[in-house]
Design a protein around this motif. Structure first.
Motif, PDB file in Angstrom:
ATOM      1  N   LEU A   4      -4.042  -2.565  -5.473  1.00 16.56           N
ATOM      2  CA  LEU A   4      -4.742  -2.205  -4.238  1.00 16.56           C
ATOM      3  C   LEU A   4      -3.812  -1.707  -3.136  1.00 16.56           C
ATOM      4  N   PRO A   5      -2.645  -2.329  -2.866  1.00 15.45           N
ATOM      5  CA  PRO A   5      -1.830  -1.887  -1.716  1.00 15.45           C
ATOM      6  C   PRO A   5      -1.471  -0.410  -1.746  1.00 15.45           C
ATOM      7  N   LYS A   6      -0.997   0.091  -2.889  1.00 17.85           N
ATOM      8  CA  LYS A   6      -0.575   1.498  -2.901  1.00 17.85           C
ATOM      9  C   LYS A   6      -1.759   2.442  -2.762  1.00 17.85           C
ATOM     10  N   HIS A   7      -2.886   2.115  -3.382  1.00 17.67           N
ATOM     11  CA  HIS A   7      -4.065   2.976  -3.246  1.00 17.67           C
ATOM     12  C   HIS A   7      -4.615   2.931  -1.825  1.00 17.67           C
ATOM     13  N   LEU A   8      -4.504   1.800  -1.160  1.00 16.61           N
ATOM     14  CA  LEU A   8      -4.980   1.712   0.224  1.00 16.61           C
ATOM     15  C   LEU A   8      -4.133   2.575   1.146  1.00 16.61           C
ATOM     16  N   VAL A   9      -2.818   2.561   0.955  1.00 15.00           N
ATOM     17  CA  VAL A   9      -1.934   3.387   1.791  1.00 15.00           C
ATOM     18  C   VAL A   9      -2.236   4.868   1.590  1.00 15.00           C
ATOM     19  N   ARG A  10      -2.401   5.282   0.354  1.00 17.53           N
ATOM     20  CA  ARG A  10      -2.683   6.695   0.081  1.00 17.53           C
ATOM     21  C   ARG A  10      -4.039   7.115   0.653  1.00 17.53           C
ATOM     22  N   THR A  11      -5.023   6.231   0.586  1.00 12.89           N
ATOM     23  CA  THR A  11      -6.342   6.562   1.117  1.00 12.89           C
ATOM     24  C   THR A  11      -6.305   6.744   2.632  1.00 12.89           C
ATOM     25  N   ILE A  12      -5.587   5.870   3.331  1.00 11.77           N
ATOM     26  CA  ILE A  12      -5.493   5.997   4.790  1.00 11.77           C
ATOM     27  C   ILE A  12      -4.767   7.281   5.163  1.00 11.77           C
ATOM     28  N   LYS A  38       3.406   1.805  10.084  1.00  6.90           N
ATOM     29  CA  LYS A  38       4.010   1.363  11.347  1.00  6.90           C
ATOM     30  C   LYS A  38       4.490  -0.071  11.250  1.00  6.90           C
ATOM     31  N   MET A  39       3.674  -0.906  10.691  1.00  5.85           N
ATOM     32  CA  MET A  39       4.025  -2.317  10.573  1.00  5.85           C
ATOM     33  C   MET A  39       5.188  -2.521   9.609  1.00  5.85           C
ATOM     34  N   ASP A  78       3.746  -0.035  -2.559  1.00  2.68           N
ATOM     35  CA  ASP A  78       3.236  -1.391  -2.734  1.00  2.68           C
ATOM     36  C   ASP A  78       3.709  -2.303  -1.606  1.00  2.68           C
ATOM     37  N   ALA A  79       4.966  -2.124  -1.211  1.00  2.00           N
ATOM     38  CA  ALA A  79       5.484  -2.936  -0.107  1.00  2.00           C
ATOM     39  C   ALA A  79       4.817  -2.576   1.208  1.00  2.00           C
ATOM     40  N   VAL A  80       4.516  -1.283   1.392  1.00  5.09           N
ATOM     41  CA  VAL A  80       3.845  -0.866   2.627  1.00  5.09           C
ATOM     42  C   VAL A  80       2.416  -1.399   2.661  1.00  5.09           C
ATOM     43  N   GLY A  81       1.703  -1.262   1.559  1.00  6.13           N
ATOM     44  CA  GLY A  81       0.314  -1.707   1.527  1.00  6.13           C
ATOM     45  C   GLY A  81       0.157  -3.211   1.610  1.00  6.13           C
ATOM     46  N   SER A  82       1.178  -3.956   1.205  1.00  7.13           N
ATOM     47  CA  SER A  82       1.078  -5.417   1.281  1.00  7.13           C
ATOM     48  C   SER A  82       1.080  -5.923   2.715  1.00  7.13           C
ATOM     49  N   ARG A  83       1.331  -5.044   3.695  1.00  2.10           N
ATOM     50  CA  ARG A  83       1.291  -5.468   5.095  1.00  2.10           C
ATOM     51  C   ARG A  83      -0.135  -5.794   5.550  1.00  2.10           C
ATOM     52  N   ILE A  84      -1.125  -5.449   4.751  1.00  2.22           N
ATOM     53  CA  ILE A  84      -2.494  -5.800   5.116  1.00  2.22           C
ATOM     54  C   ILE A  84      -2.665  -7.310   5.151  1.00  2.22           C
ATOM     55  N   TRP A  85      -1.893  -8.023   4.341  1.00  2.00           N
ATOM     56  CA  TRP A  85      -2.000  -9.490   4.302  1.00  2.00           C
ATOM     57  C   TRP A  85      -1.202 -10.151   5.408  1.00  2.00           C
ATOM     58  N   GLU A  86      -0.440  -9.388   6.160  1.00  2.00           N
ATOM     59  CA  GLU A  86       0.309  -9.930   7.290  1.00  2.00           C
ATOM     60  C   GLU A  86      -0.352  -9.610   8.632  1.00  2.00           C
ATOM     61  N   MET A  87      -1.416  -8.826   8.629  1.00  2.00           N
ATOM     62  CA  MET A  87      -2.112  -8.499   9.873  1.00  2.00           C
ATOM     63  C   MET A  87      -2.945  -9.689  10.345  1.00  2.00           C
ATOM     64  N   ASP A  88      -3.204  -9.727  11.646  1.00  2.00           N
ATOM     65  CA  ASP A  88      -4.126 -10.727  12.170  1.00  2.00           C
ATOM     66  C   ASP A  88      -5.559 -10.239  11.974  1.00  2.00           C
ATOM     67  N   TRP A  89      -6.520 -11.091  12.323  1.00  2.00           N
ATOM     68  CA  TRP A  89      -7.907 -10.746  12.029  1.00  2.00           C
ATOM     69  C   TRP A  89      -8.375  -9.558  12.844  1.00  2.00           C
ATOM     70  N   ARG A  90      -7.824  -9.313  14.031  1.00  2.00           N
ATOM     71  CA  ARG A  90      -8.238  -8.162  14.844  1.00  2.00           C
ATOM     72  C   ARG A  90      -7.817  -6.846  14.194  1.00  2.00           C
ATOM     73  N   GLU A  91      -6.583  -6.786  13.694  1.00  2.00           N
ATOM     74  CA  GLU A  91      -6.116  -5.559  13.053  1.00  2.00           C
ATOM     75  C   GLU A  91      -6.835  -5.322  11.735  1.00  2.00           C
ATOM     76  N   ARG A  92      -7.113  -6.378  10.999  1.00  2.00           N
ATOM     77  CA  ARG A  92      -7.861  -6.216   9.753  1.00  2.00           C
ATOM     78  C   ARG A  92      -9.267  -5.686  10.020  1.00  2.00           C
ATOM     79  N   LEU A  93      -9.922  -6.252  11.011  1.00  2.00           N
ATOM     80  CA  LEU A  93     -11.275  -5.819  11.338  1.00  2.00           C
ATOM     81  C   LEU A  93     -11.285  -4.390  11.860  1.00  2.00           C
TER      82      LEU A  93
END
Length: 575
Positions: free
Chosen positions: A151-159, A203-204, A223-238
């Motif tokens: 998921l992380p790498k596909h999420l980065v490419r999609t954004i 950015k993160m 993969d390392a870039v996309g894994s930052r989604i798990w380090e975001m707070d709930w505001r950034e995730r939302l």
């Protein structure tokens, strides 16, 4: 006078009458000088006071006053949790309308409470991962390896791809209240670096990259870039979820097709905006006396309240989250209007005057609002509560099914892929041609010279076949039942014909006298041999062509070329 002394000063000059006096000061004219004693003429009249000039009118130029500053608008406070943020309800309504079958009931997602818990979960969240995978597949449905690990790498490419669309996003630099970007959108092929710079995950990653992590362009960097989604707070995730929802509504082909099918988009006059026939339209269930609107996005106890949705600031907050809270809300809707309020308004109306009209209007609005509340209570109790119970039952069945699948997957690791029992093909021995140890199992013939074989099928290692022992103990190769039944019928017909005409039996050369039948002790599944010789014409005997084995074993499963005679006597054909 002493000539050594200086001469005295000259006497003051006496002004003449012909010389006008100097103009007096503006404050007050000075008194006339005293007349000298020597002057005999009368003193001159005092000079006339100068006439005061009338002041000219002064033109006062008033500077234009600035318009009074408008009263500062009430700024809504920042939500303290995901439940009080309007974006949560917006994203959940989108999931219910467009991804209900693929998300709800899967990955631990049953209602909006699971989404809120997933947003607040620190680190990896199964619920959030399942939702993001489905959102990414809405843009790229041909991805075959979509799973939690990829998921992380596909999420980065999609954004990165979505930031190249010709539409604004929350990540573009745009002044507050202005719908035009400060700079042109980076939609060109040369603007790839600018689009990546807007990616919040990149950015993160650049801000807190660790030394042991690869760079963005190297292997495993995405993969390392996309894994930052798990380090975001709930505001950034939302915020990211909400932006992915906006992009899907505008650019996803599958979502656009759903919209076109339900709205029947074509000609503007044919577009379907009826909430009863168009399931994508969400209408409030009603409005109470305080002008608060109530919303139900799915078949769950969660009910939202809001103000006017057509205004810029419209908070969307939960009113109920459990079934008990929903029942309490229904009771509140059924409470009657305060008798004090009714008495006050009626007294004002009876008194007459300007206030009577306002009191009458207030009373009518209160009664209409109460009627709407009673109708909302009826709808929630009679229509919404049964749907909640039905949805809970469906989710419970889906949960049990997933548990069974998980148990089956866990047990699949210990199972073998071979469905047949592993065995070694037996080595069949006929006519005593085997080893000397098996002479006891040789052929035997009766006195009439007819051949009868009761040889045992042994393996090359001396193992006795257990096929004739019992059907449960037989572990040989599998044979077709259909072919066996056909051959059995043929053999039975031949045996019946031989019983009627013994001359049709085929004689065989005599064989040595049989030794007493012996049992192979110590070997599992040994077969007892027939003692004696089958007499000619015995009604229980059956003989097949090509040599046969007569065994006094009644078996339900007969091998290829076998037959079952009378009284359970089995006749098998040997090739």
């Amino acid at each position: 006078m002493d000539p050594s002394l200086p001469p005295p000063p000259p006497p003051p000059m006496v002004p003449s009458a012909s010389i006008p006096p100097p103009p007096p000061p503006t404050e007050a004219p000075p008194p006339p000088p005293p007349a000298p004693v020597e002057a005999l003429a009368p003193p001159p009249p005092p000079p006339a006071a100068p006439k005061e000039e009338e002041p000219k009118p002064v033109e006062v130029v008033v500077a234009p006053q600035a318009a009074p500053a408008p009263a500062p608008k009430q700024v809504l406070p920042e939500p303290d949790c995901a439940a009080n943020d309007w974006q949560t309800g917006f994203c959940w309504a989108f999931i219910v309308k467009f991804h209900h079958a693929s998300l709800i009931g899967r990955g631990g997602i049953s209602n909006v409470l699971d989404l809120e818990n997933g947003l607040h979960t620190e680190g990896h969240s199964e619920v959030l991962s399942t939702i993001l995978q489905r959102f990414v597949l809405a843009f790229k449905p041909l991805i075959k390896d979509m799973k939690d690990k990829t998921l992380p790498k596909h999420l980065v490419r999609t954004i990165d791809t979505c930031l190249g669309f010709t539409s604004m996003s929350v990540y573009h630099d745009c002044p507050a209240g202005v719908f035009a970007p400060a700079i042109p959108l980076p939609t060109g092929e040369k603007d790839e670096a600018d689009r990546k710079a807007l990616n919040p995950l990149r950015k993160m990653f650049q801000a807190n990259r660790r030394d042991d992590e690869p760079s963005e362009g190297s292997h495993g960097g995405e993969d390392a870039v996309g894994s930052r989604i798990w380090e975001m707070d709930w505001r950034e995730r939302l915020k990211l979820l909400r932006q992915l929802v906006d992009w899907q509504l505008a650019h996803s082909e599958s979502i656009r097709q759903i919209i076109q099918d339900n709205y029947k988009m074509g000609h503007q006059k044919q577009t379907d905006f009826n909430s009863k026939t168009n399931p994508l339209i969400v209408q409030p269930i009603g409005q109470d006396r305080k002008k608060k609107r109530y919303w139900a996005f799915d078949d769950s106890p969660r009910i939202y309240t809001s103000t006017n949705p057509y205004k810029k600031q419209c908070p969307l907050t939960p009113a109920t989250s459990t079934k008990d809270e929903l029942l309490h809300l229904i009771e509140e809707f059924r409470q009657p209007i305060s008798p004090t309020f009714i008495a006050t308004q009626e007294a004002t109306i009876a008194a007459g005057g300007p206030a009577a009209k306002k009191a009458k209007s207030a009373k009518n609005l209160e009664e209409k609002g109460k009627a709407v509340e009673v109708e909302m209570a009826r709808w929630l109790e009679e229509e919404h509560l049964p749907l909640i119970e039905k949805e809970e039952a469906r989710l419970d069945r889906a949960r049990k099914k997933q548990e069974q699948m998980a148990i089956a997957i866990a047990q699949a690791d210990v199972r073998t892929s071979r469905t047949r029992r592993s065995t070694r093909k037996p080595d069949y021995v006929n006519g005593g041609t085997g080893n000397g140890d098996d002479d006891d199992d040789g052929n035997a013939s009766d006195s009439s010279g007819y051949y009868s074989s009761s040889s045992n099928r042994n393996t090359s290692k001396g193992r006795t076949s257990t096929r004739a022992a019992s059907p449960e103990e037989w572990r040989g190769e599998r044979r077709s039942t259909r072919v066996s039944l056909s051959n059995n019928k043929m053999a039975m017909d031949e045996a019946a014909a031989a019983e009627q005409d013994p001359s049709t039996m085929i004689p065989f050369p005599p064989s040595p006298e049989p030794e007493p039948a012996s049992t192979n002790a110590g070997e599992e599944g040994a077969v007892e041999k027939m003692e004696g010789i089958v007499e000619k014409g015995d009604s229980a005997a059956s003989l097949a062509q090509g040599g046969s084995e007569i065994k006094e074993e009644g078996m339900s499963e007969v091998g290829f070329g076998g037959a079952v005679g009378e009284n359970g006597v089995k006749v098998e054909m040997s090739s």
